[in-house]
Write an enzyme that holds these catalytic residues in place. Structure first.
Site, PDB file in Angstrom:
ATOM      1  N   THR A  59       0.827  -1.205   0.000  1.00  0.00           N
ATOM      2  CA  THR A  59       0.000   0.000   0.000  1.00  0.00           C
ATOM      3  C   THR A  59       0.860   1.253   0.000  1.00  0.00           C
ATOM      4  O   THR A  59       0.548   2.226  -0.697  1.00  0.00           O
ATOM      5  CB  THR A  59      -0.957   0.004   1.213  1.00  0.00           C
ATOM      6  OG1 THR A  59      -1.705  -1.203   1.214  1.00  0.00           O
ATOM      7  CG2 THR A  59      -1.906   1.182   1.162  1.00  0.00           C
ATOM      8  N   CYS A  60       1.938   1.248   0.741  1.00  0.00           N
ATOM      9  CA  CYS A  60       2.831   2.409   0.783  1.00  0.00           C
ATOM     10  C   CYS A  60       3.444   2.652  -0.592  1.00  0.00           C
ATOM     11  O   CYS A  60       3.489   3.785  -1.079  1.00  0.00           O
ATOM     12  CB  CYS A  60       3.924   2.203   1.826  1.00  0.00           C
ATOM     13  SG  CYS A  60       3.307   1.961   3.504  1.00  0.00           S
TER      14      CYS A  60
END
Length: 165
Positions: A59-60
């Protein structure tokens, strides 16, 4: 203190994000070239602070890619991607991914950015890292939008952040 979840398990931060319409707290962060950057280095620019636990998570990494794509079309705006990853890891990620439109900054030295902005995890498996947040700062150094993503594995609301510019 704010409470967010990591796949349903609660984790707490050391405080809350700065308030909208307040002056953005100053910071000292390390760039991938090991230079030190402060808020003053971006004076007169609009800023999107894309803050996350680690660029080594899906996600990052996705948030960096998405903001990199959007940043190429933003006028007088810098996107700063901030984590506690070492600058070497941040640089390696950007090189491998062709990321050129955002600046990667690290809070690895002291963690003061995470503490000052009220987003450092104080418990749970990510203790000491940053929670996933967005802070938008206008050219006068005032905060115009904040978001603390309630579930760490979820992406931030890119559209709201961009509209806050």
């Amino acid at each position: 203190m704010a409470t967010v979840t990591l796949q349903g398990s609660k984790a707490n931060t050391n405080g809350t994000l700065p308030e909208v319409n307040s002056k953005a707290p100053d910071f000292k962060l390390v760039a991938t070239d090991l230079s030190v950057k402060t808020l003053n280095d971006y004076k007169g620019k609009k800023l999107i602070l894309n803050i996350f636990p680690s660029v080594d998570t899906g996600t990052c990494a996705t948030s960096v890619r998405n903001f990199n794509k959007e940043a190429s079309e933003l006028e007088n705006t810098k996107v700063l991607c901030i984590s506690r990853d070492l600058p070497f890891a941040q640089g390696r990620f950007c090189g491998a991914e062709g990321i050129e439109n955002v600046e990667m900054l690290s809070d690895f030295v002291s963690g003061d950015f995470g503490k000052e902005y009220g987003l450092e995890f104080i418990d749970g498996p990510l203790n000491g890292l940053h929670s996933r947040c967005i802070v938008v700062i206008n050219e006068n150094g005032e905060i115009t939008h904040t978001e603390q993503v309630p579930e760490i594995v979820d992406e931030p609301n890119y559209e709201k952040a961009l509209k806050a510019l």
